[in-house]
Design an enzyme around this catalytic site. Structure first.
Site: not given
Ligand code: SER
Length: 316
Positions: A8, A11, A34-35, A52, A142
């Protein structure tokens, strides 16, 4: 010599973490993957490969081929994006973690960093000064994946001796690489819009308090946790990390001190419900005592740097 794999690396966190790690361990010992395409700084300072993390065999071969000893796995679908594709986000976030844990078990890459988040808390959690151990009933995909991930990391530590380490990041604020699809992203967008248009329409209400942290502090502390003696670590889940807590109104007021013409309006969207389920402030005493968590940036200092650096970046 440590040989470090960052998954990653293109990012928001990865693109800065790779550069910091390369300063410490040498460019050639930090393998960025990263991809997505790397930033120019990442590609100029050491190896980068398209990889990946969802492809277990490729990941395994990569780790063996380059004699990797530590992995930072930062691949994730963030909170806002995850709500749009719940099952896919669960698959991606969990598979990325499980593949890395299994690779750690099967190779010499026994030390693993994986980011958790304030999203592991939920609406039944105490919202102020949230303790490390408390009610955790996340109601976002998440958050559910981060809580499950912490449990799996701790499980691999006890069961297989994997040196799993994690922090519960607050919203991360940086001027280098933009975040993608999180709920705390407003606190980055606001600076770009302030510089470009002197105004911002916020997708959260003015009094939505959330914990945040400037990226430099997040990177320094992440590396500090990874370098800490194992016997100092009383936790193998994710450490609470508080950073600085503010709401959009407070951040706007800070921006106005430097840019009196700045204006803000509010138009909450689906991310409001996500933010409402997260704490407004966090207690991170355990991280301070165990491995010396500390920050340099407060709201004032962060605001100044963000406006200056984004101004330079956009040529203002
Ligand atoms: N910054 C992240 C989000 O807003 C939270 O870990 O998804």
């Amino acid at each position: 010599m440590e040989r470090i794999l960052v998954i990653g690396s293109s990012g928001q966190i990865g693109s800065e973490l790779v550069l910091a790690l390369r300063k410490i361990y040498g460019g050639e010992n930090v393998f960025a993957t990263d991809i997505k395409e790397p930033t120019p700084e990442v590609s100029a300072s050491g190896p980068f490969d398209k990889l990946d993390v969802l492809d277990f065999n490729n990941l395994l071969h990569y780790v063996v081929r380059y004699n990797i000893t530590q992995i930072y796995n930062l691949a994730a679908v963030l909170s806002g994006n995850a709500e749009k594709i719940p099952l896919q986000a669960w698959d991606i976030n969990m598979k990325a973690l499980m593949n890395t844990l299994e690779v750690a078990r099967q190779t010499d890459a026994k030390k693993l960093f994986w980011p958790s988040s304030i999203a592991i808390f939920g609406p039944t959690t105490p919202m102020e000064n949230t303790p490390q151990l408390t009610v955790m009933e996340p109601n976002t995909v998440y958050g559910i994946s981060k809580l499950a991930g912490e449990r799996w990391g701790e499980y691999y530590f006890h069961r297989y001796g994997i040196d799993f380490r994690s922090v519960r990041y607050p919203g991360l604020i940086s001027y280098k690489t933009e975040p993608g699809g999180g709920t705390t992203d407003y606190a980055v967008e606001i600076f770009y819009e302030a510089v470009k248009n002197a105004s911002y329409e916020c997708f959260l209400t003015e009094d939505t308090g959330l914990p945040m942290m400037f990226m430099d502090d997040a990177i320094i502390n992440t590396i500090k946790l990874m370098q800490a003696d194992a016997d100092k670590l009383s936790l193998r889940s994710g450490y609470n990390m508080a950073g600085i807590s503010f709401d959009p109104k407070g951040l706007a007021a800070e921006i106005k001190k430097l840019m009196p013409e700045f204006t803000i309006t509010y138009k909450p969207d689906f991310r409001q419900a996500i933010a409402d389920s997260w704490p407004a402030s966090i207690n991170d005493e355990i991280a301070r005592n165990d491995w010396g968590l500390e920050e340099e940036y407060d709201l004032e200092k962060m605001t100044k740097v963000m406006l200056e650096k984004i101004g330079e970046k956009l040529g203002n």
